[in-house]
Design a protein around this motif. Structure first.
Motif, PDB file in Angstrom:
ATOM      1  N   VAL A  80      -2.699   5.642  -2.877  1.00 16.85           N
ATOM      2  CA  VAL A  80      -3.121   5.285  -4.236  1.00 16.85           C
ATOM      3  C   VAL A  80      -3.249   3.775  -4.383  1.00 16.85           C
ATOM      4  CG1 VAL A  80      -2.518   5.391  -6.686  1.00 16.85           C
ATOM      5  CG2 VAL A  80      -2.033   7.344  -5.177  1.00 16.85           C
ATOM      6  N   LEU A  81      -2.287   3.049  -3.813  1.00 19.86           N
ATOM      7  CA  LEU A  81      -2.269   1.593  -3.914  1.00 19.86           C
ATOM      8  C   LEU A  81      -2.764   0.974  -2.624  1.00 19.86           C
ATOM      9  CD1 LEU A  81       1.291   1.182  -5.484  1.00 19.86           C
ATOM     10  CD2 LEU A  81      -0.894   1.459  -6.680  1.00 19.86           C
ATOM     11  N   GLY A 122      -6.242   1.322  -7.985  1.00 14.63           N
ATOM     12  CA  GLY A 122      -5.183   1.083  -7.026  1.00 14.63           C
ATOM     13  C   GLY A 122      -5.170  -0.288  -6.396  1.00 14.63           C
ATOM     14  N   THR A 141       2.436   4.571 -10.116  1.00 14.41           N
ATOM     15  CA  THR A 141       2.716   4.572  -8.678  1.00 14.41           C
ATOM     16  C   THR A 141       3.343   3.246  -8.254  1.00 14.41           C
ATOM     17  OG1 THR A 141       0.797   6.018  -8.360  1.00 14.41           O
ATOM     18  CG2 THR A 141       1.729   4.983  -6.396  1.00 14.41           C
ATOM     19  N   THR A 142       2.861   2.158  -8.826  1.00 18.87           N
ATOM     20  CA  THR A 142       3.440   0.843  -8.538  1.00 18.87           C
ATOM     21  C   THR A 142       4.902   0.793  -8.963  1.00 18.87           C
ATOM     22  OG1 THR A 142       1.295  -0.254  -8.799  1.00 18.87           O
ATOM     23  CG2 THR A 142       3.259  -1.632  -8.976  1.00 18.87           C
ATOM     24  N   GLY A 177       1.504   5.582  -1.802  1.00 18.95           N
ATOM     25  CA  GLY A 177       1.029   6.707  -2.591  1.00 18.95           C
ATOM     26  C   GLY A 177       1.944   7.895  -2.408  1.00 18.95           C
ATOM     27  N   SER A 227      -5.017   4.084 -12.831  1.00 16.83           N
ATOM     28  CA  SER A 227      -5.250   2.821 -12.123  1.00 16.83           C
ATOM     29  C   SER A 227      -4.183   2.510 -11.081  1.00 16.83           C
ATOM     30  CB  SER A 227      -5.332   1.667 -13.123  1.00 16.83           C
ATOM     31  OG  SER A 227      -4.117   1.534 -13.842  1.00 16.83           O
ATOM     32  N   GLY A 228      -3.021   3.182 -11.191  1.00 18.30           N
ATOM     33  CA  GLY A 228      -1.951   2.956 -10.221  1.00 18.30           C
ATOM     34  C   GLY A 228      -0.693   2.338 -10.796  1.00 18.30           C
ATOM     35  N   SER A 247       0.863  -1.174   0.000  1.00 20.32           N
ATOM     36  CA  SER A 247       0.000   0.000   0.000  1.00 20.32           C
ATOM     37  C   SER A 247       0.901   1.227   0.000  1.00 20.32           C
ATOM     38  CB  SER A 247      -0.911   0.030   1.229  1.00 20.32           C
ATOM     39  OG  SER A 247      -1.843  -1.032   1.205  1.00 20.32           O
TER      40      SER A 247
END
Length: 232
Positions: free
Chosen positions: A17-18, A209, A43-44, A11, A39-40, A9
């Motif tokens: 975000v995740l 996310g 960020t991933t 962001g 969708s993330g 998890s």
């Protein structure tokens, strides 16, 4: 031995975000990270390459925990961003020399590999060029050459096909297939799934996310009915 993202998890600042993302990228495989805008995916990737710190969960690569062994972890990664990152004051040759020094590569072996890659991507006569003379597609090819002269165990490639011509796309896919046979892992994001559907082994589909679906690439259409191949 592989990349393992476990209950991640994260962001930006206070923004999460995740949420509880888990997936594995086995060595010798290509995993497609797909999802609509927002969708993330980015960020991933930013968490996996160490630009963002997880709020929860762990990320390991071949038993190296990112938060505890960041240097050993990052030394195994080659990253090709969507927007090429080059130094305007350095020639192509100097970019390659910098990569060799950063990864502590044997220069003789690395230059032999570089010469092959430069010919493949038709850059062999541009070693003394500065980035100001390169088109976006040429800059993307520079990033590819810089990445593939390394001995990275994991390649993270973000939307690689957008600036490349058809020949360069096929050349890149050939390189990916060759490295996969050597046990290298690939995590690749793309909106043109039809380009890699024959080369990808599995997919991870992000939505809001979270991991909405994951599995073998051949099962994408049945597992993600809201998207057709080519729209991911």
């Amino acid at each position: 031995m592989s990349l393992k993202v476990n209950n991640l998890s994260g962001g930006y600042g206070q923004l999460t975000v995740l949420r509880d993302i888990s997936f594995t990228v086995p060595n010798g495989t290509l995993t497609a990270l797909v999802g609509l805008n927002g969708s993330g995916k980015s960020t991933t990737i930013n968490h996996i390459i160490g630009l963002l710190n997880p709020k929860q969960g762990t990320i390991t690569l071949n038993d190296c925990l990112l938060t505890q062994q960041p240097i050993a972890y990052k030394a195994q990664i080659a990253y090709i961003p969507e927007q090429p990152v080059v130094y305007e004051e350095l020639t192509l040759k100097e970019h390659l020399s910098l990569t060799m020094a950063t990864y502590h590569l044997d220069e003789k072996i690395a230059w032999e590999q570089a010469d092959k890659l430069l010919k493949i991507f038709r850059l062999e006569d541009k070693l003394n060029w500065f980035p100001t003379h390169f088109s976006k597609g040429m800059r993307q090819k520079v990033m590819i050459v810089m990445a593939f002269i390394t001995d990275a165990k994991l390649f993270i490639i973000d939307e690689p096909f957008l600036g490349l011509d058809v020949i360069a796309v096929n050349d890149l896919l050939t390189l990916i297939d060759e490295r996969k046979k050597q046990g290298v892992a690939f995590l690749l994001t793309t909106h043109v799934l039809h380009t890699i559907e024959k080369h990808a082994d599995q997919f991870v589909y992000l939505k809001d996310g979270q991991v909405a679906a994951q599995g073998k690439m051949v099962d994408f259409t049945s597992l993600v009915p809201e998207l057709t191949v080519g729209e991911g």
